[in-house]
Motif scaffolding. Structure first.
Motif, PDB file in Angstrom:
ATOM      1  N   LEU A 146      76.246  96.681 -66.149  1.00  0.00           N
ATOM      2  CA  LEU A 146      74.830  96.896 -66.527  1.00  0.00           C
ATOM      3  C   LEU A 146      74.115  95.564 -66.729  1.00  0.00           C
ATOM      4  N   GLN A 147      74.797  94.609 -67.383  1.00  0.00           N
ATOM      5  CA  GLN A 147      74.190  93.293 -67.619  1.00  0.00           C
ATOM      6  C   GLN A 147      73.908  92.585 -66.287  1.00  0.00           C
ATOM      7  N   ASP A 148      74.873  92.626 -65.383  1.00  0.00           N
ATOM      8  CA  ASP A 148      74.691  91.975 -64.085  1.00  0.00           C
ATOM      9  C   ASP A 148      73.556  92.620 -63.294  1.00  0.00           C
ATOM     10  N   PHE A 149      73.465  93.947 -63.371  1.00  0.00           N
ATOM     11  CA  PHE A 149      72.394  94.638 -62.646  1.00  0.00           C
ATOM     12  C   PHE A 149      71.022  94.166 -63.122  1.00  0.00           C
ATOM     13  N   LEU A 150      70.842  94.043 -64.424  1.00  0.00           N
ATOM     14  CA  LEU A 150      69.536  93.635 -64.941  1.00  0.00           C
ATOM     15  C   LEU A 150      69.184  92.203 -64.526  1.00  0.00           C
ATOM     16  N   LEU A 151      70.190  91.378 -64.354  1.00  0.00           N
ATOM     17  CA  LEU A 151      69.928  89.993 -63.970  1.00  0.00           C
ATOM     18  C   LEU A 151      69.641  89.847 -62.479  1.00  0.00           C
ATOM     19  N   THR A 152      70.233  90.702 -61.656  1.00  0.00           N
ATOM     20  CA  THR A 152      70.122  90.548 -60.202  1.00  0.00           C
ATOM     21  C   THR A 152      69.141  91.538 -59.561  1.00  0.00           C
ATOM     22  N   ALA A 153      68.813  92.626 -60.248  1.00  0.00           N
ATOM     23  CA  ALA A 153      67.921  93.628 -59.647  1.00  0.00           C
ATOM     24  C   ALA A 153      66.502  93.078 -59.538  1.00  0.00           C
ATOM     25  N   ASP A 154      65.831  93.514 -58.484  1.00  0.00           N
ATOM     26  CA  ASP A 154      64.459  93.054 -58.248  1.00  0.00           C
ATOM     27  C   ASP A 154      63.495  93.958 -59.038  1.00  0.00           C
ATOM     28  N   LEU A 155      63.445  93.739 -60.345  1.00  0.00           N
ATOM     29  CA  LEU A 155      62.576  94.531 -61.212  1.00  0.00           C
ATOM     30  C   LEU A 155      61.293  93.761 -61.506  1.00  0.00           C
ATOM     31  N   SER A 156      60.202  94.478 -61.595  1.00  0.00           N
ATOM     32  CA  SER A 156      58.927  93.820 -61.896  1.00  0.00           C
ATOM     33  C   SER A 156      58.956  93.206 -63.294  1.00  0.00           C
ATOM     34  N   ILE A 157      59.558  93.911 -64.243  1.00  0.00           N
ATOM     35  CA  ILE A 157      59.734  93.394 -65.608  1.00  0.00           C
ATOM     36  C   ILE A 157      61.135  93.781 -66.071  1.00  0.00           C
ATOM     37  N   ILE A 158      61.887  92.836 -66.567  1.00  0.00           N
ATOM     38  CA  ILE A 158      63.266  93.092 -66.978  1.00  0.00           C
ATOM     39  C   ILE A 158      63.290  93.451 -68.464  1.00  0.00           C
ATOM     40  N   PRO A 159      63.822  94.623 -68.808  1.00  0.00           N
ATOM     41  CA  PRO A 159      63.905  94.985 -70.230  1.00  0.00           C
ATOM     42  C   PRO A 159      65.038  94.249 -70.933  1.00  0.00           C
ATOM     43  N   ASP A 160      64.991  94.256 -72.251  1.00  0.00           N
ATOM     44  CA  ASP A 160      66.044  93.639 -73.054  1.00  0.00           C
ATOM     45  C   ASP A 160      67.135  94.662 -73.356  1.00  0.00           C
ATOM     46  N   ASN A 193      65.171 103.292 -63.627  1.00  0.00           N
ATOM     47  CA  ASN A 193      66.029 104.461 -63.399  1.00  0.00           C
ATOM     48  C   ASN A 193      66.296 104.673 -61.911  1.00  0.00           C
ATOM     49  N   ASP A 194      65.275 104.535 -61.085  1.00  0.00           N
ATOM     50  CA  ASP A 194      65.443 104.739 -59.645  1.00  0.00           C
ATOM     51  C   ASP A 194      66.447 103.739 -59.060  1.00  0.00           C
ATOM     52  N   LYS A 195      66.415 102.491 -59.501  1.00  0.00           N
ATOM     53  CA  LYS A 195      67.323 101.483 -58.952  1.00  0.00           C
ATOM     54  C   LYS A 195      68.726 101.615 -59.529  1.00  0.00           C
ATOM     55  N   LEU A 196      68.820 102.107 -60.779  1.00  0.00           N
ATOM     56  CA  LEU A 196      70.149 102.350 -61.343  1.00  0.00           C
ATOM     57  C   LEU A 196      70.884 103.440 -60.573  1.00  0.00           C
TER      58      LEU A 196
END
Length: 225
Positions: A146-160, A193-196
């Motif tokens: 989960l941590q790696d996904f948040l760092l590498t995913a192309d999200l407009s805003i990354i949650p904490d 959610n869609d990218k997860l």
């Protein structure tokens, strides 16, 4: 015949003519005066008809008067509570209105509390999570995924990441909107959610439940049905 006799005869003749003319003139005007005045029977009949018309007119107006009175007698009963409130002093009206508002707020709060309370399925997952022991290898691997996904995913805003805990088959994740970004909201949670759903580590979960608001997202996930 002397002059005096002739004078007396002339005066008598003139007087006779005058009396005769006066008599005929009076006789001719009398029928017209009689005709111009109605007889006693006609006057009586006319008076009776006037009385009858007055009675009928009064009778015809009676229903309208009753009809106009009836609504005034019935209408207050339909708005009795409003009328009672209006009759109270202003301070008492304000007090009662505040009490009614407090009761409505309490009812709304109760409904919202029921809506936000955990569902039966969520409670089952939570109980399972609380009762499980930790599978260190699987739990650590899933938490880091989960941590790696948040760092590498192309999200407009990354949650904490507030919390990421896994046991044997159940994980509990809690994410929050960045404190320095006021534009974060439901749109960003849907994007996340869609990218997860596309991630391999996420597809191992068979049962999921979540609660969210603009500022946070809480999830319970299980690899078992």
């Amino acid at each position: 015949m002397n002059k005096n006799s002739l004078l007396a005869l002339g005066i008598g003749f003139i007087a006779g003519v005058g009396l005769t003319w006066s008599y005929f003139n009076a006789a001719s005007s009398y029928p017209e005066s009689v005709k111009s005045q109605p007889s006693y029977e006609k006057q009586k009949k006319l008076h009776t008809e006037q009385q009858s018309n007055e009675v009928l007119s009064n009778t015809g107006s009676a229903p309208e008067q009753v009809a106009s009175i009836e609504p005034a007698e019935v209408s207050p009963t339909t708005n009795s509570e409003t009328q009672m409130l209006d009759e109270l002093p202003l301070e008492e009206q304000v007090t009662q209105l505040k009490q009614q508002l407090a009761e409505q707020k309490a009812a709304l709060k109760s409904v919202l509390k029921k809506m936000r309370s955990p569902s039966d399925f969520e409670q089952i997952l939570r109980d399972k999570f609380e009762n499980q022991t930790r599978d260190e290898e699987w739990a650590y691997r899933t938490e880091m995924a989960l941590q790696d996904f948040l760092l590498t995913a192309d999200l407009s805003i990354i949650p904490d990441v507030v919390s990421a805990k896994c046991k044997k088959t159940v994980c509990e994740f809690e994410l929050a909107a960045p404190t320095d970004n006021d534009t974060f909201g439901n749109a960003q949670w849907r994007e996340l959610n869609d990218k997860l759903m596309e991630q391999e580590f996420w597809q191992q979960f068979k049962s999921t439940t979540s609660t969210s608001s603009d500022s946070e997202l809480k999830m319970l996930l299980s690899t078992e049905l």
